[in-house]
Design a protein around this motif. Structure first.
Motif, PDB file in Angstrom:
ATOM      1  N   TRP A  56       0.845  -1.186   0.000  1.00  0.00           N
ATOM      2  CA  TRP A  56       0.000   0.000   0.000  1.00  0.00           C
ATOM      3  C   TRP A  56       0.885   1.243   0.000  1.00  0.00           C
ATOM      4  O   TRP A  56       1.976   1.237   0.545  1.00  0.00           O
ATOM      5  CB  TRP A  56      -0.908   0.006   1.218  1.00  0.00           C
ATOM      6  CG  TRP A  56      -1.953  -1.065   1.166  1.00  0.00           C
ATOM      7  CD1 TRP A  56      -1.765  -2.400   1.407  1.00  0.00           C
ATOM      8  CD2 TRP A  56      -3.319  -0.910   0.820  1.00  0.00           C
ATOM      9  NE1 TRP A  56      -2.945  -3.074   1.241  1.00  0.00           N
ATOM     10  CE2 TRP A  56      -3.924  -2.185   0.872  1.00  0.00           C
ATOM     11  CE3 TRP A  56      -4.106   0.185   0.476  1.00  0.00           C
ATOM     12  CZ2 TRP A  56      -5.273  -2.391   0.601  1.00  0.00           C
ATOM     13  CZ3 TRP A  56      -5.448  -0.008   0.209  1.00  0.00           C
ATOM     14  CH2 TRP A  56      -6.017  -1.294   0.270  1.00  0.00           C
ATOM     15  N   ASP A  74      -0.877   8.385  -0.001  1.00  0.00           N
ATOM     16  CA  ASP A  74      -1.205   9.383  -1.024  1.00  0.00           C
ATOM     17  C   ASP A  74      -1.952  10.508  -0.331  1.00  0.00           C
ATOM     18  O   ASP A  74      -3.177  10.471  -0.214  1.00  0.00           O
ATOM     19  CB  ASP A  74      -2.058   8.725  -2.118  1.00  0.00           C
ATOM     20  CG  ASP A  74      -2.346   9.650  -3.283  1.00  0.00           C
ATOM     21  OD1 ASP A  74      -1.826  10.787  -3.298  1.00  0.00           O
ATOM     22  OD2 ASP A  74      -3.103   9.245  -4.172  1.00  0.00           O
ATOM     23  N   MET A  77      -4.633   9.572   2.423  1.00  0.00           N
ATOM     24  CA  MET A  77      -5.191   8.234   2.225  1.00  0.00           C
ATOM     25  C   MET A  77      -4.084   7.244   1.896  1.00  0.00           C
ATOM     26  O   MET A  77      -2.957   7.631   1.619  1.00  0.00           O
ATOM     27  CB  MET A  77      -6.237   8.243   1.109  1.00  0.00           C
ATOM     28  CG  MET A  77      -5.648   8.410  -0.283  1.00  0.00           C
ATOM     29  SD  MET A  77      -6.855   8.269  -1.601  1.00  0.00           S
ATOM     30  CE  MET A  77      -7.736   9.792  -1.412  1.00  0.00           C
ATOM     31  N   HIS A 133      -3.532   3.742  -0.655  1.00  0.00           N
ATOM     32  CA  HIS A 133      -4.153   3.084  -1.801  1.00  0.00           C
ATOM     33  C   HIS A 133      -3.286   1.930  -2.289  1.00  0.00           C
ATOM     34  O   HIS A 133      -2.094   1.849  -2.004  1.00  0.00           O
ATOM     35  CB  HIS A 133      -4.420   4.067  -2.946  1.00  0.00           C
ATOM     36  CG  HIS A 133      -3.188   4.516  -3.656  1.00  0.00           C
ATOM     37  ND1 HIS A 133      -2.646   3.834  -4.717  1.00  0.00           N
ATOM     38  CD2 HIS A 133      -2.383   5.570  -3.456  1.00  0.00           C
ATOM     39  CE1 HIS A 133      -1.562   4.458  -5.135  1.00  0.00           C
ATOM     40  NE2 HIS A 133      -1.387   5.514  -4.380  1.00  0.00           N
ATOM     41  N   ARG A 134      -3.943   1.055  -3.026  1.00  0.00           N
ATOM     42  CA  ARG A 134      -3.255  -0.075  -3.641  1.00  0.00           C
ATOM     43  C   ARG A 134      -4.010  -0.447  -4.917  1.00  0.00           C
ATOM     44  O   ARG A 134      -5.230  -0.357  -4.980  1.00  0.00           O
ATOM     45  CB  ARG A 134      -3.218  -1.285  -2.708  1.00  0.00           C
ATOM     46  CG  ARG A 134      -2.499  -2.460  -3.338  1.00  0.00           C
ATOM     47  CD  ARG A 134      -2.260  -3.603  -2.393  1.00  0.00           C
ATOM     48  NE  ARG A 134      -1.647  -4.691  -3.147  1.00  0.00           N
ATOM     49  CZ  ARG A 134      -1.527  -5.917  -2.719  1.00  0.00           C
ATOM     50  NH1 ARG A 134      -1.943  -6.240  -1.516  1.00  0.00           N
ATOM     51  NH2 ARG A 134      -0.974  -6.841  -3.473  1.00  0.00           N
ATOM     52  N   GLU A 135      -3.256  -0.856  -5.926  1.00  0.00           N
ATOM     53  CA  GLU A 135      -3.857  -1.331  -7.166  1.00  0.00           C
ATOM     54  C   GLU A 135      -3.592  -2.821  -7.313  1.00  0.00           C
ATOM     55  O   GLU A 135      -2.487  -3.298  -7.061  1.00  0.00           O
ATOM     56  CB  GLU A 135      -3.276  -0.586  -8.362  1.00  0.00           C
ATOM     57  CG  GLU A 135      -4.042  -0.857  -9.637  1.00  0.00           C
ATOM     58  CD  GLU A 135      -3.646   0.055 -10.776  1.00  0.00           C
ATOM     59  OE1 GLU A 135      -2.968  -0.437 -11.694  1.00  0.00           O
ATOM     60  OE2 GLU A 135      -3.999   1.249 -10.729  1.00  0.00           O
ATOM     61  N   PRO A 151     -13.743   0.970   1.566  1.00  0.00           N
ATOM     62  CA  PRO A 151     -12.822   1.665   0.667  1.00  0.00           C
ATOM     63  C   PRO A 151     -13.582   2.276  -0.503  1.00  0.00           C
ATOM     64  O   PRO A 151     -14.704   1.867  -0.820  1.00  0.00           O
ATOM     65  CB  PRO A 151     -11.908   0.539   0.171  1.00  0.00           C
ATOM     66  CG  PRO A 151     -12.798  -0.662   0.156  1.00  0.00           C
ATOM     67  CD  PRO A 151     -13.709  -0.481   1.360  1.00  0.00           C
ATOM     68  N   ASP A 152     -12.972   3.251  -1.143  1.00  0.00           N
ATOM     69  CA  ASP A 152     -13.454   3.699  -2.444  1.00  0.00           C
ATOM     70  C   ASP A 152     -12.846   2.740  -3.456  1.00  0.00           C
ATOM     71  O   ASP A 152     -11.644   2.409  -3.379  1.00  0.00           O
ATOM     72  CB  ASP A 152     -13.008   5.131  -2.731  1.00  0.00           C
ATOM     73  CG  ASP A 152     -13.759   6.143  -1.870  1.00  0.00           C
ATOM     74  OD1 ASP A 152     -14.831   5.794  -1.346  1.00  0.00           O
ATOM     75  OD2 ASP A 152     -13.270   7.272  -1.732  1.00  0.00           O
ATOM     76  N   ARG A 161      -8.458  -0.449  -8.109  1.00  0.00           N
ATOM     77  CA  ARG A 161      -7.743   0.430  -7.186  1.00  0.00           C
ATOM     78  C   ARG A 161      -8.632   0.640  -5.974  1.00  0.00           C
ATOM     79  O   ARG A 161      -9.830   0.934  -6.091  1.00  0.00           O
ATOM     80  CB  ARG A 161      -7.420   1.772  -7.833  1.00  0.00           C
ATOM     81  CG  ARG A 161      -6.734   2.718  -6.839  1.00  0.00           C
ATOM     82  CD  ARG A 161      -6.447   4.060  -7.430  1.00  0.00           C
ATOM     83  NE  ARG A 161      -6.189   5.028  -6.387  1.00  0.00           N
ATOM     84  CZ  ARG A 161      -5.135   5.817  -6.360  1.00  0.00           C
ATOM     85  NH1 ARG A 161      -4.242   5.762  -7.324  1.00  0.00           N
ATOM     86  NH2 ARG A 161      -4.975   6.677  -5.377  1.00  0.00           N
ATOM     87  N   ASP A 178      -8.900   2.821  -2.398  1.00  0.00           N
ATOM     88  CA  ASP A 178      -8.450   3.969  -1.614  1.00  0.00           C
ATOM     89  C   ASP A 178      -9.105   3.875  -0.248  1.00  0.00           C
ATOM     90  O   ASP A 178     -10.319   3.664  -0.152  1.00  0.00           O
ATOM     91  CB  ASP A 178      -8.881   5.285  -2.263  1.00  0.00           C
ATOM     92  CG  ASP A 178      -8.259   5.517  -3.621  1.00  0.00           C
ATOM     93  OD1 ASP A 178      -7.067   5.225  -3.792  1.00  0.00           O
ATOM     94  OD2 ASP A 178      -8.970   6.009  -4.518  1.00  0.00           O
ATOM     95  N   TRP A 238      -9.392   5.842   3.555  1.00  0.00           N
ATOM     96  CA  TRP A 238      -9.164   6.887   4.543  1.00  0.00           C
ATOM     97  C   TRP A 238     -10.454   7.048   5.322  1.00  0.00           C
ATOM     98  O   TRP A 238     -11.497   6.572   4.908  1.00  0.00           O
ATOM     99  CB  TRP A 238      -8.682   8.189   3.924  1.00  0.00           C
ATOM    100  CG  TRP A 238      -9.708   9.070   3.289  1.00  0.00           C
ATOM    101  CD1 TRP A 238     -10.324  10.143   3.866  1.00  0.00           C
ATOM    102  CD2 TRP A 238     -10.239   8.992   1.966  1.00  0.00           C
ATOM    103  NE1 TRP A 238     -11.204  10.720   2.979  1.00  0.00           N
ATOM    104  CE2 TRP A 238     -11.163  10.036   1.793  1.00  0.00           C
ATOM    105  CE3 TRP A 238     -10.025   8.137   0.897  1.00  0.00           C
ATOM    106  CZ2 TRP A 238     -11.860  10.225   0.627  1.00  0.00           C
ATOM    107  CZ3 TRP A 238     -10.722   8.329  -0.272  1.00  0.00           C
ATOM    108  CH2 TRP A 238     -11.621   9.369  -0.401  1.00  0.00           C
ATOM    109  N   ASP A 248      -8.380   2.050   8.791  1.00  0.00           N
ATOM    110  CA  ASP A 248      -7.866   1.961   7.424  1.00  0.00           C
ATOM    111  C   ASP A 248      -6.795   0.875   7.316  1.00  0.00           C
ATOM    112  O   ASP A 248      -6.763   0.125   6.337  1.00  0.00           O
ATOM    113  CB  ASP A 248      -7.305   3.315   6.980  1.00  0.00           C
ATOM    114  CG  ASP A 248      -8.374   4.380   7.019  1.00  0.00           C
ATOM    115  OD1 ASP A 248      -9.412   4.202   6.356  1.00  0.00           O
ATOM    116  OD2 ASP A 248      -8.179   5.387   7.731  1.00  0.00           O
TER     117      ASP A 248
END
Length: 105
Positions: free
Chosen positions: A33, A36, A39, A41-43, A70-71, A80, A82, A84, A95
């Motif tokens: 992760w 950013d 927040m 994030h990870r893809e 997550p978003d 992806r 995200d 937070w 998170d």
């Protein structure tokens, strides 16, 4: 710290986000992760759209059970995530708990 052994706590009333030093410490436990701004994030990449959607549905089930969501952005075979804590406008322990559990999917 093993966040997979923890459970998210309600954070709808807000509060203070984690200090930068704690965020950096916690990032060590979820090495894939990235930070950013406010927040993480990870893809994730999959064979095809169907595999991506299977993963997204597992993430949705996990998020519902933890009460922390997550978003999610889906691009055919890429997902992806995200994370937070909106009510804190930054990162909370929740998170990192959710990110760690997602990594186990």
């Amino acid at each position: 710290m093993d966040f997979t052994q923890k459970k998210c706590v309600s954070c709808e009333t807000g509060g203070d986000p984690l200090p930068d030093s704690e965020v950096q410490n916690n990032l060590a436990s979820i090495p894939n992760w990235e930070l950013d701004g406010k927040m993480i994030h990870r893809e994730f990449e999959f064979q095809d759209f169907k595999d991506a959607m299977v993963f997204v549905n597992k993430v949705a089930d996990l998020a519902e059970s933890e009460g922390h969501h997550p978003d999610i952005t889906i691009h055919w075979n890429k997902v992806r995530l995200d994370l937070w804590t909106h009510s804190m406008n930054g990162l909370s322990e929740n998170d990192f708990i959710v990110a760690s559990k997602i990594d186990k999917i």
